[in-house]
Design an enzyme around this catalytic site. Structure first.
Site, PDB file in Angstrom:
ATOM      1  CE  LYS A   9      -4.029  -2.146   2.260  1.00 55.67           C
ATOM      2  NZ  LYS A   9      -5.058  -1.981   3.331  1.00 55.67           N
ATOM      3  CE1 TYR A  49      -9.359  -3.307   0.197  1.00 55.22           C
ATOM      4  CE2 TYR A  49      -8.445  -1.392  -0.910  1.00 55.22           C
ATOM      5  CZ  TYR A  49      -8.276  -2.524  -0.117  1.00 55.22           C
ATOM      6  OH  TYR A  49      -7.026  -2.856   0.358  1.00 55.22           O
ATOM      7  CG  PHE A  57     -13.528   1.247   6.967  1.00 57.85           C
ATOM      8  CD1 PHE A  57     -12.977   0.674   5.839  1.00 57.85           C
ATOM      9  CD2 PHE A  57     -14.246   0.430   7.839  1.00 57.85           C
ATOM     10  CE1 PHE A  57     -13.128  -0.680   5.566  1.00 57.85           C
ATOM     11  CE2 PHE A  57     -14.398  -0.924   7.581  1.00 57.85           C
ATOM     12  CZ  PHE A  57     -13.840  -1.483   6.440  1.00 57.85           C
ATOM     13  NE  ARG A  85      -5.625 -12.398   5.193  1.00 56.65           N
ATOM     14  CZ  ARG A  85      -6.258 -11.215   5.228  1.00 56.65           C
ATOM     15  NH1 ARG A  85      -6.315 -10.426   4.154  1.00 56.65           N
ATOM     16  NH2 ARG A  85      -6.817 -10.797   6.320  1.00 56.65           N
ATOM     17  CB  THR A  91      -7.135  -5.893   9.692  1.00 58.20           C
ATOM     18  OG1 THR A  91      -7.534  -7.106   9.045  1.00 58.20           O
ATOM     19  CG2 THR A  91      -7.544  -4.699   8.845  1.00 58.20           C
ATOM     20  NE  ARG A 102      -2.249  -5.501   7.117  1.00 59.26           N
ATOM     21  CZ  ARG A 102      -3.387  -6.089   6.730  1.00 59.26           C
ATOM     22  NH1 ARG A 102      -3.891  -7.096   7.403  1.00 59.26           N
ATOM     23  NH2 ARG A 102      -4.027  -5.644   5.659  1.00 59.26           N
ATOM     24  CG  ASN A 112      -3.705  -2.125   6.772  1.00 58.58           C
ATOM     25  OD1 ASN A 112      -3.566  -1.778   5.601  1.00 58.58           O
ATOM     26  ND2 ASN A 112      -4.711  -2.872   7.178  1.00 58.58           N
ATOM     27  CG  HIS A 115      -5.259  -6.310  -0.416  1.00 58.33           C
ATOM     28  ND1 HIS A 115      -6.477  -6.381   0.198  1.00 58.33           N
ATOM     29  CD2 HIS A 115      -5.283  -7.207  -1.437  1.00 58.33           C
ATOM     30  CE1 HIS A 115      -7.223  -7.291  -0.438  1.00 58.33           C
ATOM     31  NE2 HIS A 115      -6.514  -7.796  -1.432  1.00 58.33           N
ATOM     32  CD  GLU A 126      -8.418  -9.506  -3.771  1.00 54.61           C
ATOM     33  OE1 GLU A 126      -7.218  -9.751  -3.505  1.00 54.61           O
ATOM     34  OE2 GLU A 126      -9.256  -9.226  -2.906  1.00 54.61           O
TER      35      GLU A 126
HETATM   36  P1  GDP Z   1      -7.587  -7.054   5.387  1.00 49.88           P
HETATM   37  O1  GDP Z   1      -8.035  -8.204   4.519  1.00 49.88           O
HETATM   38  O2  GDP Z   1      -6.793  -7.503   6.581  1.00 49.88           O
HETATM   39  O3  GDP Z   1      -6.866  -5.987   4.613  1.00 49.88           O
HETATM   40  O4  GDP Z   1      -8.898  -6.393   5.998  1.00 49.88           O
HETATM   41  P2  GDP Z   1     -10.352  -6.099   5.375  1.00 49.88           P
HETATM   42  O5  GDP Z   1     -10.526  -6.756   4.046  1.00 49.88           O
HETATM   43  O6  GDP Z   1     -11.337  -6.401   6.447  1.00 49.88           O
HETATM   44  O7  GDP Z   1     -10.379  -4.525   5.173  1.00 49.88           O
HETATM   45  C1  GDP Z   1      -9.765  -3.910   4.057  1.00 49.88           C
HETATM   46  C2  GDP Z   1      -9.005  -2.697   4.519  1.00 49.88           C
HETATM   47  O8  GDP Z   1      -9.940  -1.736   5.016  1.00 49.88           O
HETATM   48  C3  GDP Z   1      -8.052  -2.955   5.687  1.00 49.88           C
HETATM   49  O9  GDP Z   1      -6.790  -3.411   5.285  1.00 49.88           O
HETATM   50  C4  GDP Z   1      -7.976  -1.598   6.340  1.00 49.88           C
HETATM   51  O10 GDP Z   1      -7.032  -0.764   5.659  1.00 49.88           O
HETATM   52  C5  GDP Z   1      -9.375  -1.045   6.120  1.00 49.88           C
HETATM   53  N1  GDP Z   1     -10.205  -1.299   7.310  1.00 49.88           N
HETATM   54  C6  GDP Z   1     -10.783  -2.461   7.694  1.00 49.88           C
HETATM   55  N2  GDP Z   1     -11.490  -2.326   8.830  1.00 49.88           N
HETATM   56  C7  GDP Z   1     -11.360  -1.024   9.174  1.00 49.88           C
HETATM   57  C8  GDP Z   1     -11.874  -0.250  10.274  1.00 49.88           C
HETATM   58  O11 GDP Z   1     -12.596  -0.738  11.149  1.00 49.88           O
HETATM   59  N3  GDP Z   1     -11.521   1.070  10.279  1.00 49.88           N
HETATM   60  C9  GDP Z   1     -10.726   1.623   9.321  1.00 49.88           C
HETATM   61  N4  GDP Z   1     -10.417   2.925   9.402  1.00 49.88           N
HETATM   62  N5  GDP Z   1     -10.226   0.930   8.280  1.00 49.88           N
HETATM   63  C10 GDP Z   1     -10.539  -0.378   8.210  1.00 49.88           C
END
Ligand code: GDP
Length: 137
Positions: A9, A49, A57, A85, A91, A102, A112, A115, A126
């Site tokens: 990212k 996304y 968010f 993963r 996350t 991370r 973070n 992805h 993807e």
């Molecule tokens: P990942 O698969 O670990 O990247 O997590 P997700 O697919 O659930 O979410 C996608 C991305 O959205 C994450 O990597 C974060 O950057 C963002 N994100 C997810 N949950 C939150 C949240 O509760 N708050 C905020 N600000 N960002 C979030």
């Protein structure tokens, strides 16, 4: 042989840790099938996304993902999706296990660092979002 998609990212690209993150993959048995550095458009980030479109968010996530270039990589190997993963960590970097990408390179849940596809099925979609089959070796 399994494939998964990784995105380094904008925060990690800006910090200059592309090489360090790609090294984590190769050092843990994943092969880089193809990689490229690109600038996402608003439309790209929204489409990528789309599953999070209703989440509070979502706009912050899109703004962050277009804030600078990203590095998009297809990783290949046995259990590539789950290995990636595990290497990424939770996350929220504050909850990420020590030694994960991370924990080592991310600042917060928005910025973070990486992805990674969260299922083999999502990985295929993807990968197709960013690459044509003939680009992947
Ligand atoms: P990942 O698969 O670990 O990247 O997590 P997700 O697919 O659930 O979410 C996608 C991305 O959205 C994450 O990597 C974060 O950057 C963002 N994100 C997810 N949950 C939150 C949240 O509760 N708050 C905020 N600000 N960002 C979030």
């Amino acid at each position: 042989m399994e494939r998964t998609l990784s995105i380094i990212k904008p925060d990690a690209v800006a910090k200059g840790v592309i090489g360090k993150i790609l090294d984590r993959f190769e050092s843990n048995g994943l092969r880089i099938a193809v990689t490229k550095k690109i600038q996402l458009s608003v439309g790209d980030a929204q489409a990528f996304y789309a599953v999070h479109a209703e989440r509070p968010f979502f706009n912050d996530l899109v703004d962050f993902m277009i804030s600078g270039p990203v590095v998009v990589t297809v990783l290949e190997g046995e259990n590539a999706m789950q290995i990636n993963r595990d290497l990424m960590g939770a996350t929220n970097p504050k909850e990420a296990q020590a030694g994960t990408i991370r924990a080592d390179f991310a600042q917060n849940i928005d910025a973070n660092a990486v992805h990674g596809s969260d299922s083999v099925e999502n990985a295929a979609n993807e990968i197709a979002f960013f690459f044509s089959e003939r680009e992947i070796s």
